[in-house]
Design a protein around this motif. Structure first.
Motif, PDB file in Angstrom:
ATOM      1  N   ALA A   1      13.595  -2.679 -16.091  1.00 45.82           N
ATOM      2  CA  ALA A   1      13.925  -2.966 -17.496  1.00 45.82           C
ATOM      3  C   ALA A   1      13.645  -4.433 -17.812  1.00 45.82           C
ATOM      4  N   CYS A   2      13.953  -5.332 -16.860  1.00 46.19           N
ATOM      5  CA  CYS A   2      13.723  -6.766 -17.083  1.00 46.19           C
ATOM      6  C   CYS A   2      12.232  -7.068 -17.199  1.00 46.19           C
ATOM      7  N   VAL A   3      11.422  -6.461 -16.331  1.00 46.55           N
ATOM      8  CA  VAL A   3       9.972  -6.691 -16.390  1.00 46.55           C
ATOM      9  C   VAL A   3       9.393  -6.089 -17.664  1.00 46.55           C
ATOM     10  N   SER A   4       9.936  -4.958 -18.101  1.00 48.54           N
ATOM     11  CA  SER A   4       9.490  -4.370 -19.365  1.00 48.54           C
ATOM     12  C   SER A   4       9.767  -5.322 -20.529  1.00 48.54           C
TER      13      SER A   4
ATOM     14  N   ALA B   1      13.866   5.052 -14.337  1.00 54.11           N
ATOM     15  CA  ALA B   1      14.389   6.433 -14.345  1.00 54.11           C
ATOM     16  C   ALA B   1      14.034   7.165 -13.057  1.00 54.11           C
ATOM     17  N   PHE B   2      13.226   6.564 -12.199  1.00 57.35           N
ATOM     18  CA  PHE B   2      12.741   7.254 -11.000  1.00 57.35           C
ATOM     19  C   PHE B   2      13.356   6.717  -9.719  1.00 57.35           C
ATOM     20  N   TYR B   3      14.128   5.625  -9.831  1.00 58.63           N
ATOM     21  CA  TYR B   3      14.590   5.002  -8.582  1.00 58.63           C
ATOM     22  C   TYR B   3      16.106   4.757  -8.595  1.00 58.63           C
ATOM     23  N   HIS B   4      16.853   5.774  -9.021  1.00 59.20           N
ATOM     24  CA  HIS B   4      18.313   5.594  -9.113  1.00 59.20           C
ATOM     25  C   HIS B   4      18.917   5.127  -7.795  1.00 59.20           C
TER      26      HIS B   4
ATOM     27  N   HIS C   1      -2.137   0.596 -28.442  1.00 52.27           N
ATOM     28  CA  HIS C   1      -2.446  -0.644 -27.721  1.00 52.27           C
ATOM     29  C   HIS C   1      -1.874  -0.514 -26.310  1.00 52.27           C
ATOM     30  N   PRO C   2      -2.662  -0.800 -25.287  1.00 52.58           N
ATOM     31  CA  PRO C   2      -2.174  -0.597 -23.916  1.00 52.58           C
ATOM     32  C   PRO C   2      -0.910  -1.392 -23.578  1.00 52.58           C
ATOM     33  N   MET C   3      -0.663  -2.497 -24.301  1.00 52.59           N
ATOM     34  CA  MET C   3       0.585  -3.228 -24.037  1.00 52.59           C
ATOM     35  C   MET C   3       1.793  -2.411 -24.504  1.00 52.59           C
ATOM     36  N   ALA C   4       1.635  -1.632 -25.556  1.00 52.41           N
ATOM     37  CA  ALA C   4       2.742  -0.768 -26.005  1.00 52.41           C
ATOM     38  C   ALA C   4       3.037   0.275 -24.935  1.00 52.41           C
ATOM     39  N   VAL C   5       1.973   0.775 -24.303  1.00 58.30           N
ATOM     40  CA  VAL C   5       2.135   1.776 -23.238  1.00 58.30           C
ATOM     41  C   VAL C   5       2.795   1.145 -22.019  1.00 58.30           C
ATOM     42  N   MET C   6       2.359  -0.077 -21.687  1.00 55.80           N
ATOM     43  CA  MET C   6       2.910  -0.761 -20.505  1.00 55.80           C
ATOM     44  C   MET C   6       4.412  -1.000 -20.668  1.00 55.80           C
ATOM     45  N   VAL C   7       4.815  -1.451 -21.874  1.00 55.67           N
ATOM     46  CA  VAL C   7       6.250  -1.698 -22.108  1.00 55.67           C
ATOM     47  C   VAL C   7       7.039  -0.418 -21.836  1.00 55.67           C
ATOM     48  N   GLY C   8       6.522   0.710 -22.348  1.00 62.23           N
ATOM     49  CA  GLY C   8       7.231   1.985 -22.208  1.00 62.23           C
ATOM     50  C   GLY C   8       7.229   2.520 -20.791  1.00 62.23           C
ATOM     51  N   VAL C   9       6.065   2.542 -20.168  1.00 65.09           N
ATOM     52  CA  VAL C   9       5.947   3.178 -18.844  1.00 65.09           C
ATOM     53  C   VAL C   9       6.653   2.346 -17.772  1.00 65.09           C
ATOM     54  N   VAL C  10       6.505   1.016 -17.831  1.00 64.12           N
ATOM     55  CA  VAL C  10       7.143   0.174 -16.792  1.00 64.12           C
ATOM     56  C   VAL C  10       8.668   0.256 -16.924  1.00 64.12           C
ATOM     57  N   GLY C  11       9.145   0.243 -18.166  1.00 69.43           N
ATOM     58  CA  GLY C  11      10.597   0.379 -18.371  1.00 69.43           C
ATOM     59  C   GLY C  11      11.094   1.707 -17.846  1.00 69.43           C
ATOM     60  N   ALA C  12      10.264   2.749 -17.994  1.00 74.62           N
ATOM     61  CA  ALA C  12      10.660   4.100 -17.572  1.00 74.62           C
ATOM     62  C   ALA C  12      10.714   4.235 -16.055  1.00 74.62           C
ATOM     63  N   LEU C  13      10.063   3.329 -15.323  1.00 81.88           N
ATOM     64  CA  LEU C  13      10.111   3.408 -13.851  1.00 81.88           C
ATOM     65  C   LEU C  13      11.567   3.417 -13.372  1.00 81.88           C
TER      66      LEU C  13
ATOM     67  N   ASN D   1       0.816  -1.227   0.000  1.00 79.25           N
ATOM     68  CA  ASN D   1       0.000   0.000   0.000  1.00 79.25           C
ATOM     69  C   ASN D   1       0.840   1.264   0.000  1.00 79.25           C
ATOM     70  N   ARG D   2       2.060   1.171   0.527  1.00 74.60           N
ATOM     71  CA  ARG D   2       2.894   2.390   0.573  1.00 74.60           C
ATOM     72  C   ARG D   2       3.498   2.710  -0.792  1.00 74.60           C
ATOM     73  N   HIS D   3       3.220   1.850  -1.780  1.00 75.30           N
ATOM     74  CA  HIS D   3       3.844   2.078  -3.095  1.00 75.30           C
ATOM     75  C   HIS D   3       2.858   2.040  -4.251  1.00 75.30           C
ATOM     76  N   THR D   4       1.554   2.151  -3.964  1.00 75.20           N
ATOM     77  CA  THR D   4       0.581   2.013  -5.053  1.00 75.20           C
ATOM     78  C   THR D   4       0.551   3.248  -5.969  1.00 75.20           C
ATOM     79  N   MET D   5       0.966   4.415  -5.469  1.00 77.27           N
ATOM     80  CA  MET D   5       0.957   5.597  -6.355  1.00 77.27           C
ATOM     81  C   MET D   5       2.197   5.585  -7.251  1.00 77.27           C
ATOM     82  N   VAL D   6       2.084   6.296  -8.388  1.00 74.91           N
ATOM     83  CA  VAL D   6       3.248   6.497  -9.252  1.00 74.91           C
ATOM     84  C   VAL D   6       3.651   7.966  -9.184  1.00 74.91           C
ATOM     85  N   HIS D   7       4.917   8.257  -9.504  1.00 73.59           N
ATOM     86  CA  HIS D   7       5.390   9.650  -9.514  1.00 73.59           C
ATOM     87  C   HIS D   7       4.511  10.470 -10.461  1.00 73.59           C
ATOM     88  N   GLU D   8       4.192  11.700 -10.058  1.00 75.20           N
ATOM     89  CA  GLU D   8       3.315  12.532 -10.880  1.00 75.20           C
ATOM     90  C   GLU D   8       3.872  12.725 -12.299  1.00 75.20           C
TER      91      GLU D   8
END
Ligand code: SDX
Length: 428
Positions: A250-253, A143-146, A129-141, A108-115
């Motif tokens: 990146a692996c999950v993407s 970039a937020f957790y260096h 296609h939402p799968m194209a979006v998922m590949v991009g957005v999940v891979g981009a995560l 629950n402490r991690h359900t939100m995404v960065h604005e």
């Protein structure tokens, strides 16, 4: 180790170790074959290859058995819940009450995404296609957790796992909301995992609604059925990417991209589209004939499996769940369900399918069920990816947390032998 296998090549004999697992086939260790004999093994499609050792999931394709950490899938699907199954797959044991509460609160402490993540969506067409979006957005995560991407650090692996489990429903629901032009709905941490997902998918800021508890339970069960499946194509993709030291996002993407194909996770969307194309039970024979025609590349989507040569145990639970959902939404006489039942009956009596041991798999009934819950077909594989994230993360973590090597298969080369370069003027 169970003993030795002897390989005779010409006049030379080579002894290879035979490895024994807890369940399932023994394995011949060929890791030293090339260095000892100069020979490679050849197994396109990896039909006879164990790529790793794992303790997470066991499948017996001949018996139609599927165990998550030793627990039968039908018992987990009917008696457990998805968050508990996530804990089990990740940690190896069922949680006690305190562990389960702490795990749920940690998610629950991690359900939100960065604005800033919202901005990624604006770069896509609304009809992407939402799968194209998922590949991009999940891979981009990534970039937020260096600050927590040291994969050798168990705490970094744990927080990355939590972030992926917690954020996939939020991102998946954002894909749907973006496609229909509705505002993103924030996660509600007082709701259960599946309830929260349905809320983020279908609620609007204009009115208070609560998802139907029967549909919530059905979706939670669907998540459990899709959570893991040993070394399937997308999980093997995640493991191979992880073996390079790539970060988990990146692996999950990469896993999401592999899952998208219609031979794998894309089959649920393809199966529903096939049933809709068949349109009436009277048209089933012509589609069965097409599936059997060697000159027609049409296949019955949702049928057959590389490992299951018996009924997929998930399909059995899926069919029962499908019936429950259709009853709940008042569509028990849905023509498409009748087509599916009749197609299954005809196929299971047909020699072509019997001889090839082709049975319905998990994707055959999942599409009808998800559609009855109100989820559009282009979101089906997104739901599959949402559920399979725990499997991908559990396998990634299992590999990284013990000694592993870079995965780098070889090949049987059949191309040109060495030849000198010819300047273009001299070419015929
Ligand atoms: C998933 O690996 C996993 O665990 C995957 C999964 C998971 O949870 O991760 O279980 C999820 O991906 C389930 C599978 C979903 N895919 C489909 O429903 C797509 C339709 N199925 C097929 O494309 C096929 O069955 C595969 C890809 C699933 C498996 O194919 P294989 O093991 O490579 O088998 P094959 O293609 O060699 O087929 C063997 C024979 C062939 O006929 P012949 O050449 O012997 O004459 O069976 C035939 C195929 O033509 N065949 C089918 C068929 N599937 C196989 N004929 C008609 N319809 C089908 N669905």
């Amino acid at each position: 180790m169970a003993g030795k296998a002897t390989l005779s090549i010409k006049d030379k004999k080579t002894e290879l170790d035979v490895l024994t697992g807890t369940l399932g086939p023994e394995a011949i260790d060929v890791s030293s074959l090339l260095s000892n004999t100069g020979y490679l093994t050849y197994d396109p499609g990896f039909q006879s290859t164990a790529s790793c050792e794992s303790k997470i999931t066991f499948i017996d394709g001949d018996q139609g058995i599927l165990l998550y950490r030793g627990y039968p899938i039908d018992q987990l699907a009917l008696e457990s819940n998805f968050v508990e199954v996530c804990f089990l797959l990740l940690n190896g044991e069922l949680p006690d009450k305190i562990q389960l509460k702490e795990f749920r609160n940690a998610i629950n402490r991690h359900t939100m995404v960065h604005e800033q993540i919202r901005n990624f969506f604006n770069g896509f067409r609304r009809d992407a296609h939402p799968m194209a979006v998922m590949v991009g957005v999940v891979g981009a995560l990534s970039a937020f957790y260096h600050d927590t991407l040291d994969i050798k650090n168990p705490e970094h692996r744990a927080i990355s796992a939590l972030r992926l489990i917690a954020k996939m429903p939020t991102i998946a629901a954002m894909c749907y909301k973006y496609s229909v032009g509705q505002p993103f709905m924030p996660p509600q941490n007082h709701m259960s995992y599946a309830e929260n997902f349905l809320h983020m998918m279908f609620a609007t800021p204009c009115e208070e609604t609560r998802p139907n508890p029967v549909l919530v339970k059905a979706l939670d069960r669907i998540f459990i059925l899709h959570a893991d499946h040993e070394q399937n194509a997308s999980t093997s993709t995640v493991r191979l990417a992880g073996s390079t030291g790539a970060n988990p996002f990146a692996c999950v993407s990469a896993g999401i991209a592999a899952l998208w194909g219609p031979a794998h996770g894309g089959a649920n969307e393809a199966a529903l589209n096939m049933l809709r194309e068949i349109g009436h039970v009277s048209r089933i024979p012509q589609y069965i004939a097409r599936a059997k025609d060697p000159n027609d590349n049409f296949r019955l989507m949702g049928f057959g499996h590389r490992v299951y040569k018996n009924y997929d145990p998930r399909a059995t639970v899926m069919r029962e769940t499908c019936h429950e959902v259709l009853e709940t939404v008042g569509a028990h006489d849905a023509p498409i369900f009748k087509i599916a039942l009749e197609l299954e009956r005809i196929a299971l009596e047909d020699d072509y399918f019997i001889q090839r041991k082709l049975y319905p798999n998990v994707d055959f009934y999942s599409g009808i069920t998800l559609s009855a819950i109100g989820i559009p077909a282009n979101m089906f594989t997104v739901i599959f990816a949402l559920a399979r994230t725990i499997g991908w993360v559990a396998h990634w973590n299992e590999m990284i947390s013990s000694p592993y090597r870079l995965s780098r298969p070889r090949q049987l080369y059949t191309g040109s032998k060495e030849r000198p370069y010819v300047p273009v003027e001299a070419r015929k």
